[in-house]
Motif scaffolding. Structure first.
Motif, PDB file in Angstrom:
ATOM      1  N   GLY A 263      24.527  52.011  82.059  1.00  0.00           N
ATOM      2  CA  GLY A 263      23.625  50.868  82.177  1.00  0.00           C
ATOM      3  C   GLY A 263      22.555  50.753  81.127  1.00  0.00           C
ATOM      4  O   GLY A 263      21.620  49.952  81.280  1.00  0.00           O
ATOM      5  N   ILE A 264      22.647  51.508  80.034  1.00  0.00           N
ATOM      6  CA  ILE A 264      21.618  51.430  78.987  1.00  0.00           C
ATOM      7  C   ILE A 264      21.520  50.004  78.453  1.00  0.00           C
ATOM      8  O   ILE A 264      22.507  49.264  78.412  1.00  0.00           O
ATOM      9  CB  ILE A 264      21.945  52.430  77.849  1.00  0.00           C
ATOM     10  N   ASP A 265      20.319  49.610  78.031  1.00  0.00           N
ATOM     11  CA  ASP A 265      20.081  48.234  77.604  1.00  0.00           C
ATOM     12  C   ASP A 265      20.257  48.011  76.106  1.00  0.00           C
ATOM     13  O   ASP A 265      20.525  46.886  75.671  1.00  0.00           O
ATOM     14  CB  ASP A 265      18.665  47.805  78.003  1.00  0.00           C
ATOM     15  N   LEU A 266      20.076  49.055  75.292  1.00  0.00           N
ATOM     16  CA  LEU A 266      20.148  48.916  73.847  1.00  0.00           C
ATOM     17  C   LEU A 266      20.456  50.273  73.238  1.00  0.00           C
ATOM     18  O   LEU A 266      19.858  51.283  73.633  1.00  0.00           O
ATOM     19  CB  LEU A 266      18.818  48.385  73.286  1.00  0.00           C
ATOM     20  N   ILE A 267      21.378  50.307  72.285  1.00  0.00           N
ATOM     21  CA  ILE A 267      21.732  51.548  71.592  1.00  0.00           C
ATOM     22  C   ILE A 267      21.446  51.385  70.103  1.00  0.00           C
ATOM     23  O   ILE A 267      21.937  50.448  69.467  1.00  0.00           O
ATOM     24  CB  ILE A 267      23.221  51.909  71.790  1.00  0.00           C
ATOM     25  N   GLU A 268      20.640  52.297  69.564  1.00  0.00           N
ATOM     26  CA  GLU A 268      20.413  52.362  68.123  1.00  0.00           C
ATOM     27  C   GLU A 268      21.321  53.439  67.543  1.00  0.00           C
ATOM     28  O   GLU A 268      21.322  54.581  68.007  1.00  0.00           O
ATOM     29  CB  GLU A 268      18.956  52.675  67.801  1.00  0.00           C
ATOM     30  N   ILE A 269      22.073  53.085  66.512  1.00  0.00           N
ATOM     31  CA  ILE A 269      22.995  54.014  65.863  1.00  0.00           C
ATOM     32  C   ILE A 269      22.333  54.613  64.632  1.00  0.00           C
ATOM     33  O   ILE A 269      21.831  53.902  63.761  1.00  0.00           O
ATOM     34  CB  ILE A 269      24.300  53.311  65.430  1.00  0.00           C
ATOM     35  N   SER A 270      22.310  55.941  64.571  1.00  0.00           N
ATOM     36  CA  SER A 270      21.752  56.630  63.417  1.00  0.00           C
ATOM     37  C   SER A 270      22.641  57.816  63.086  1.00  0.00           C
ATOM     38  O   SER A 270      23.820  57.828  63.437  1.00  0.00           O
ATOM     39  CB  SER A 270      20.303  57.058  63.710  1.00  0.00           C
ATOM     40  N   GLY A 271      22.091  58.836  62.424  1.00  0.00           N
ATOM     41  CA  GLY A 271      22.889  59.995  62.089  1.00  0.00           C
ATOM     42  C   GLY A 271      22.085  61.053  61.382  1.00  0.00           C
ATOM     43  O   GLY A 271      21.042  60.784  60.783  1.00  0.00           O
ATOM     44  N   GLY A 272      22.554  62.317  61.462  1.00  0.00           N
ATOM     45  CA  GLY A 272      21.923  63.412  60.746  1.00  0.00           C
ATOM     46  C   GLY A 272      20.898  64.171  61.555  1.00  0.00           C
ATOM     47  O   GLY A 272      20.522  63.783  62.672  1.00  0.00           O
ATOM     48  N   THR A 273      20.459  65.294  61.009  1.00  0.00           N
ATOM     49  CA  THR A 273      19.424  66.152  61.588  1.00  0.00           C
ATOM     50  C   THR A 273      18.534  66.633  60.452  1.00  0.00           C
ATOM     51  O   THR A 273      18.751  66.295  59.289  1.00  0.00           O
ATOM     52  CB  THR A 273      20.046  67.381  62.285  1.00  0.00           C
ATOM     53  N   THR A 308      32.597  48.139  73.511  1.00  0.00           N
ATOM     54  CA  THR A 308      31.539  47.813  74.469  1.00  0.00           C
ATOM     55  C   THR A 308      30.725  46.636  73.951  1.00  0.00           C
ATOM     56  O   THR A 308      30.616  46.425  72.738  1.00  0.00           O
ATOM     57  CB  THR A 308      30.604  49.013  74.706  1.00  0.00           C
ATOM     58  N   SER A 309      30.156  45.886  74.881  1.00  0.00           N
ATOM     59  CA  SER A 309      29.326  44.732  74.518  1.00  0.00           C
ATOM     60  C   SER A 309      27.838  45.051  74.576  1.00  0.00           C
ATOM     61  O   SER A 309      27.013  44.159  74.394  1.00  0.00           O
ATOM     62  CB  SER A 309      29.624  43.557  75.459  1.00  0.00           C
ATOM     63  N   VAL A 310      27.463  46.312  74.819  1.00  0.00           N
ATOM     64  CA  VAL A 310      26.049  46.668  74.891  1.00  0.00           C
ATOM     65  C   VAL A 310      25.376  46.318  73.566  1.00  0.00           C
ATOM     66  O   VAL A 310      25.956  46.504  72.496  1.00  0.00           O
ATOM     67  CB  VAL A 310      25.873  48.163  75.215  1.00  0.00           C
ATOM     68  N   PRO A 311      24.164  45.745  73.568  1.00  0.00           N
ATOM     69  CA  PRO A 311      23.479  45.423  72.311  1.00  0.00           C
ATOM     70  C   PRO A 311      23.308  46.652  71.425  1.00  0.00           C
ATOM     71  O   PRO A 311      22.949  47.731  71.897  1.00  0.00           O
ATOM     72  CB  PRO A 311      22.127  44.881  72.787  1.00  0.00           C
TER      73      PRO A 311
END
Length: 427
Positions: A263-273, A308-311
């Motif tokens: 049910g999360i409302d928004l996912i930000e995609i990133s990467g690395g440490t 998925t259609s999640v923003p």
């Protein structure tokens, strides 16, 4: 100056581009598609109290026209700070200034969300009495002198951290922040639980991808139960850690789909440490196609969109209105995240929404002195200095000499008897 050429006539940013509002399933409306992504501002005191300088800084970003503004790295436990200058929210003692921060950062209809985090092993020597992690895995040799070997977190401490995430989210909502973003990327604690390289547990919290995701989902469910269904919860997740034997795209996709189903409302995609810092933008993408399309993580975001259609939000690499609009109209993402560009020009959204490219370009800042430039740390100091300029004066000084800022920084810290550590990082 690092000015870049702008088109003589504006590019359309209408209903399918940057100017379009986005309505989340909670009913929350983000007025446009431009996001001030999280940056660590280094404006908390030694006890984690927010500095009053955060108020004019976030007001400047809101007045500049950002649709969504995300704070940097608010810690859920004062015993677990990632960097000097972290704000810590573990109770209501700072509720008054938090409320003022929320109010000033939301002027003009901008959404202001609090990013909440726990560093786990990723905290330098001297900050905390001890660092906790899923497993007691040391850092690579080149970073081992700066980061202590963590202690394996106990099951009851895991439950405590989960409760702390939920409590910090509760306080953020009470203070008036429009939502929260869970930081589950960049090598911090949740990312550590997800990583097969860093999570070698044999109990219910590790051993299989499903068990490694359990901590992530437990944090989300605890927050959702606390703040309710109508309060936005976002998350920042790595597409990959870019380390051999680490968290890769296959497991990342599984985590994205699991949190979307939850049910999360928004996912930000990133990467690395910190050990492989793809998120800083200092390491350029290897693929020419990625460089041409500007966004560093767009390829993975498009794979996510197929399932998925999640923003979705992608941060890193965007340089032009055309590149941003193309990414939005292609459907692989819903929000454009910008970070260091906001430290050069707090009003950059106004220019973008008018259809013009930024006046400034995010590029390596160098002093010309090898001893100063070798580590890249003075570049971090330079950007941190610009954030304070915005807070004090409402504008940055993009042409300011890195050498001048570095010398002032070193003289200031030597006068205190401590050279200290630069504090500015992308969050």
């Amino acid at each position: 100056m690092n000015a870049i050429e702008s088109p003589s006539t504006p590019i359309s940013v209408g209903h399918s581009g940057l100017a379009a509002p986005l309505t989340l399933k909670t009913g929350t409306v983000i007025p446009n598609r431009i996001v001030k992504a999280a940056m660590h501002e280094s404006m908390g005191n030694s006890r984690g109290k927010p500095s009053h300088w955060l108020l004019p800084l976030y007001q400047a970003w809101a007045l500049g026209g950002a649709g969504l503004s995300i704070t940097g790295n608010v810690m859920v436990d004062r015993r677990a700070r990632s960097e000097p200058g972290n704000v810590v929210v573990e109770d209501e003692r700072y509720l008054k200034i938090l409320s003022e921060w929320a109010q000033q950062g939301s002027v003009g209809g901008t959404q202001l969300w609090m990013q909440i985090n726990h560093p786990g092993r990723q905290a330098m020597h001297g900050l905390n009495r001890e660092n906790l992690a899923p497993s007691a895995i040391p850092f690579k040799p080149e970073l081992a002198p700066y980061f202590p070997v963590p202690r394996e977190i106990k099951p009851d401490q895991i439950e405590d951290v989960i409760a702390r995430f939920a409590n910090t989210a509760r306080i953020a909502k009470k203070a008036g922040f429009g939502g929260v973003q869970i930081h589950a990327a960049h090598g911090y604690l949740i990312n550590q639980f997800l990583s097969p390289q860093l999570n070698r547990r044999e109990d219910q919290w590790g051993g299989t991808p499903e068990k490694r995701r359990r901590f992530l989902l437990a944090v989300y469910h605890a927050i959702r139960e606390t703040v309710g269904d109508d309060y936005p919860i976002g998350i920042k997740l790595n597409s990959a850690d870019f380390q051999k034997g680490g968290y890769g795209e296959n497991e990342s996709m599984e985590a994205v789909l699991a949190i979307a189903d939850a049910g999360i409302d928004l996912i930000e995609i990133s990467g690395g440490t910190y050990e492989s810092p793809a998120f800083t933008g200092l390491q350029q993408p290897e693929k020419e196609s990625t460089r041409q399309r500007e966004a560093y993580f767009i390829d993975f975001a498009e794979k996510v969109r197929e399932r998925t259609s999640v923003p979705l939000m992608v941060t890193g690499g965007f340089r032009s209105v055309a590149g941003m609009n193309e990414a939005l109209q292609g459907g692989g993402l819903d929000l454009v995240g910008l970070a260091r560009l906001f430290s050069l020009d707090p009003a950059v959204p106004q220019r973008l929404l008018a259809g013009f490219d930024p006046k400034q370009a995010v590029a390596p800042r160098r002093s010309g002195v090898k001893a100063v430039d070798r580590s890249g740390m003075m570049e971090i100091v330079w950007y941190s200095h610009q954030l304070m300029r915005i807070a004090r004066n409402g504008r940055a000084r993009p042409e300011e000499s890195v050498l001048k800022v570095a010398l002032c920084y070193m003289l200031s810290n030597f006068s205190k008897g401590d050279i200290g550590l630069p504090r500015f990082r992308a969050s």
